[in-house]
Design a protein around this motif. Structure first.
Motif, mmCIF file in Angstrom:
data_model
loop_
_atom_site.group_PDB
_atom_site.id
_atom_site.type_symbol
_atom_site.label_atom_id
_atom_site.label_comp_id
_atom_site.label_asym_id
_atom_site.label_seq_id
_atom_site.Cartn_x
_atom_site.Cartn_y
_atom_site.Cartn_z
ATOM 1 N N ASP A 66 0.837 -1.191 0.000
ATOM 2 C CA ASP A 66 0.000 0.000 0.000
ATOM 3 C C ASP A 66 0.873 1.243 0.000
ATOM 4 O OD1 ASP A 66 -2.504 -1.364 0.121
ATOM 5 O OD2 ASP A 66 -2.155 -1.742 2.258
ATOM 6 N N GLY A 67 0.484 2.250 -0.796
ATOM 7 C CA GLY A 67 1.257 3.478 -0.845
ATOM 8 C C GLY A 67 0.742 4.418 -1.917
ATOM 9 N N LYS A 79 8.424 -1.852 0.132
ATOM 10 C CA LYS A 79 8.195 -0.460 -0.282
ATOM 11 C C LYS A 79 9.212 0.450 0.384
ATOM 12 C CE LYS A 79 5.145 2.226 1.707
ATOM 13 N NZ LYS A 79 3.883 2.814 2.207
ATOM 14 N N VAL A 80 9.610 1.497 -0.324
ATOM 15 C CA VAL A 80 10.411 2.565 0.281
ATOM 16 C C VAL A 80 9.626 3.859 0.099
ATOM 17 C CG1 VAL A 80 11.745 2.858 -1.853
ATOM 18 C CG2 VAL A 80 12.615 3.786 0.286
ATOM 19 N N ALA A 81 9.513 4.613 1.188
ATOM 20 C CA ALA A 81 8.672 5.807 1.179
ATOM 21 C C ALA A 81 9.389 6.996 0.547
ATOM 22 C CB ALA A 81 8.223 6.135 2.604
ATOM 23 N N ARG A 106 6.167 10.381 -4.482
ATOM 24 C CA ARG A 106 5.746 9.011 -4.838
ATOM 25 C C ARG A 106 6.615 7.973 -4.140
ATOM 26 N NH1 ARG A 106 6.154 8.561 -11.027
ATOM 27 N NH2 ARG A 106 7.479 10.403 -10.891
ATOM 28 N N ASP A 107 5.985 6.893 -3.713
ATOM 29 C CA ASP A 107 6.711 5.785 -3.103
ATOM 30 C C ASP A 107 7.291 4.875 -4.181
ATOM 31 O OD1 ASP A 107 5.898 6.667 -0.557
ATOM 32 O OD2 ASP A 107 4.003 5.566 -0.739
ATOM 33 N N GLU A 108 8.392 4.218 -3.852
ATOM 34 C CA GLU A 108 9.010 3.261 -4.777
ATOM 35 C C GLU A 108 8.822 1.843 -4.244
ATOM 36 O OE1 GLU A 108 10.680 7.211 -5.080
ATOM 37 O OE2 GLU A 108 10.897 5.833 -3.401
ATOM 38 N N ILE A 109 8.975 0.876 -5.121
ATOM 39 C CA ILE A 109 8.942 -0.517 -4.697
ATOM 40 C C ILE A 109 10.335 -1.126 -4.888
ATOM 41 C CG2 ILE A 109 6.486 -0.816 -5.177
ATOM 42 C CD1 ILE A 109 7.178 -2.270 -7.714
ATOM 43 N N ILE A 110 10.650 -2.080 -4.016
ATOM 44 C CA ILE A 110 11.930 -2.775 -4.066
ATOM 45 C C ILE A 110 11.654 -4.241 -4.354
ATOM 46 C CG2 ILE A 110 14.014 -3.389 -2.793
ATOM 47 C CD1 ILE A 110 13.463 -0.945 -1.017
ATOM 48 N N GLU A 132 10.435 2.964 -9.686
ATOM 49 C CA GLU A 132 9.455 4.036 -9.513
ATOM 50 C C GLU A 132 8.419 3.947 -10.634
ATOM 51 O OE1 GLU A 132 9.984 8.342 -7.968
ATOM 52 O OE2 GLU A 132 10.242 8.445 -10.145
ATOM 53 N N LEU A 133 7.155 4.083 -10.257
ATOM 54 C CA LEU A 133 6.066 3.908 -11.195
ATOM 55 C C LEU A 133 5.371 5.229 -11.505
ATOM 56 C CD1 LEU A 133 4.403 0.804 -9.478
ATOM 57 C CD2 LEU A 133 6.068 0.771 -11.344
ATOM 58 N N SER A 134 4.843 5.310 -12.712
ATOM 59 C CA SER A 134 3.907 6.366 -13.078
ATOM 60 C C SER A 134 2.745 5.664 -13.774
ATOM 61 C CB SER A 134 4.559 7.394 -14.010
ATOM 62 O OG SER A 134 4.795 6.829 -15.291
ATOM 63 N N ALA A 135 1.810 6.419 -14.289
ATOM 64 C CA ALA A 135 0.679 5.793 -14.974
ATOM 65 C C ALA A 135 1.109 5.126 -16.273
ATOM 66 C CB ALA A 135 -0.400 6.832 -15.247
#
Length: 247
Positions: free
Chosen positions: A78-79, A131-133, A140-144, A164-167
């Protein structure tokens, strides 16, 4: 007396500075950390099965093992992943394994019960996700994602990828080695079980650090001990996986 007073002040200042640095550093991977057995819900798997697998299976339709029967949910987080302040859920899955250390994977972002971003890649065996905040301070939060490369001639290893994600895109911020049994100076038929604690200092351009740990136990029951001080981490070159939008 003055000397003692100055020494006391210096000690206090250095202690405060050290505390600030410790608070500012973010742990991305820790070989001593205990991970939960599972970090996803049945609803996450159902969503992927119903709304994602049909499209992903069509993309890789030439491989019978990628029809959806081997689906594996790596984890869900979640983030705020694609936009600042959002309440979203990111789900990382493996559709199928395609070889020793290779797999077809995907990342999906869900908001208010609707998929707003979906990406796929021809990658490795994903093992864990966290997750990294907001590492680079853009809201935006990133995922590891920890990824293993299988075993080759007795050697194995894994790395973490910060994404890092965007749409419309999934961008890798960095890839770092976290576990291997290959010696730093490779010697035939010799193994050196080591891991790395990866930390980062947040900022527009985050700084990454790696501290080596050595296994003084066994493969089944590892006992990690510090093998050196934290140094600037060297990213793994030429390993970038290409994420594409799943339409």
């Amino acid at each position: 007396m003055k000397g003692k007073l100055i020494l006391a002040i210096l000690t206090a200042v250095l202690s405060t500075a050290s505390g600030v640095f410790a608070q500012g550093a973010i742990v991305l991977y820790d070989p001593l950390a205990k991970l939960p057995e599972t970090n996803h819900l049945p609803a996450d798997e159902e969503l992927i099965k119903e709304q994602v697998v049909p499209k992903a299976a069509e993309k890789w339709k030439d491989d019978d093992s990628c029809s959806g029967g081997n689906l594996n949910i790596i984890g869900a987080l979640d983030g705020a992943f694609t936009k600042a302040g959002a309440r979203q859920r990111a789900i990382v899955y493996e559709l199928c394994q395609t070889g020793n250390g290779f797999a077809n994977n995907g990342v999906v972002v869900v908001e208010n019960g609707r998929i707003i971003a979906s990406f796929v890649e021809d990658g490795g065996w994903n093992l864990e996700v966290s997750k990294v905040a907001d590492l680079n301070k853009n809201g935006r939060d990133e995922i590891i994602i920890e990824t293993g490369g299988g075993m080759h001639q007795g050697y194995y290893g894994s790395s973490i990828t910060i994404v890092e994600l965007s749409a419309t895109a999934a961008v890798e911020i960095g890839v770092y080695l976290v576990n291997t049994n290959e010696c730093e100076n490779p010697v035939a038929n010799k193994y050196c079980d080591r891991s790395y604690k990866i930390t980062a200092t947040p900022g527009a351009k985050p700084a990454f650090f790696a501290q080596k740990f050595l296994n003084r136990g066994t493969e089944e029951k590892p006992r990690w001990v510090v093998g050196g001080k934290a140094l600037a981490a060297k990213p793994i070159a030429d390993t970038q996986n290409k994420y594409t939008v799943l339409k």
